[in-house]
Design an enzyme around this catalytic site. Sequence first.
Site, short mmCIF file in Angstrom:
data_model
loop_
_atom_site.label_atom_id
_atom_site.label_comp_id
_atom_site.label_asym_id
_atom_site.label_seq_id
_atom_site.Cartn_x
_atom_site.Cartn_y
_atom_site.Cartn_z
CG ASP A 216 -12.76 -25.27 6.18
OD1 ASP A 216 -13.62 -25.87 5.53
OD2 ASP A 216 -12.97 -24.78 7.31
CG MET A 217 -9.08 -23.66 -0.74
SD MET A 217 -7.59 -24.69 -0.71
CE MET A 217 -8.21 -26.24 -1.35
CD GLN B 217 -11.28 -20.46 -1.89
OE1 GLN B 217 -11.69 -19.39 -1.46
NE2 GLN B 217 -9.99 -20.78 -1.91
NE ARG C 211 -18.41 -26.30 3.24
CZ ARG C 211 -18.30 -24.97 3.24
NH1 ARG C 211 -17.25 -24.40 2.70
NH2 ARG C 211 -19.25 -24.23 3.78
NE ARG D 157 -13.83 -15.31 6.12
CZ ARG D 157 -12.78 -15.82 6.78
NH1 ARG D 157 -12.93 -16.40 7.95
NH2 ARG D 157 -11.58 -15.73 6.26
#
Length: 302
Positions: free
Chosen positions: A128-129, A158, A179, A284
């Site tokens: 993941d980033m 992203q 992704r 988030r």
Amino acid sequence: MPEAVRTTRTASRVVGWTLSTLMAPFARRFIAGTALPDALDALARLKARGFSTTVDHLGEKVESREETEIATGQYVVMLKALKERALDRNISVKLSQLGLDFDVELCAINLERIVKAAEDVGGFVRVDMEGSDLTGRTIEMVLRMKRTRLTPIGVALQAMLIRTPEDALSLIGREIPIRLCKGAYREPARVALQRMEDVQRAFISIAKRLLTTGLRHGIATHDPWLIEEIKKFAAAQGIAKDRFEFQMLYGIRRRLAQSLVAEGYRVRIYVPFGRSWVPYTWRRIRERKENLMFIVKHFFVR
């Protein structure tokens, strides 16, 4: 203990309890429980509905070697459990869980152990980033791990970051599956696009480049306009529906996700679980105001 310290700790506990109470209704929809069995059950339900899945054990920004070793061991156990349950042996990992913040070599050792475990079970590791301060180091670590074209590792990028088109070309050249997501972190204008329409344009441009590489990349978005643009481009270019996949977060746009499966597209659901759901959910919400509005809106929309 000084009174001021005692008061601060008490206030922190009160704030923590309040946040967990307020966010619990949201978390129950967007996080698949606190323990691995919860996640495995959710993954099995998604598989029965035709979805592919990736699973993430929540937690990042650890501060000690011991914590990184615990996180690494948990991912190894997860891969074995996924194989035993005949579920997708696909996991998502944040490198700050493995020590990237404070010891690059320790992170490399931990990630290599996870990648080896994935190789042993025929699985895949998606890195993941995180924030832009870790972007360069994250990509460098993935490139370091990709020793052969068959090494089961990929990375998230992203679209909002100004550097992403160049990063995508570098990763494509090494045959590393990507992704692509818009990006959820609040970043300064010197490193990231600020207007949503600019982010959308960057996303669609990069996505089209990914679809023409012959690699199976993930197009991670809940944006109906972006999804339609990708579908039209793929059809016009003669790109088969099984040569890429749409990716969505657990609990969001469920009807849209199911309709894509019904149309014959591959859809992978990102499934987070773990006891660190409070800080995860709060980050988030805090990182971008759009996240709060998105969650509130889709809490009522199936």
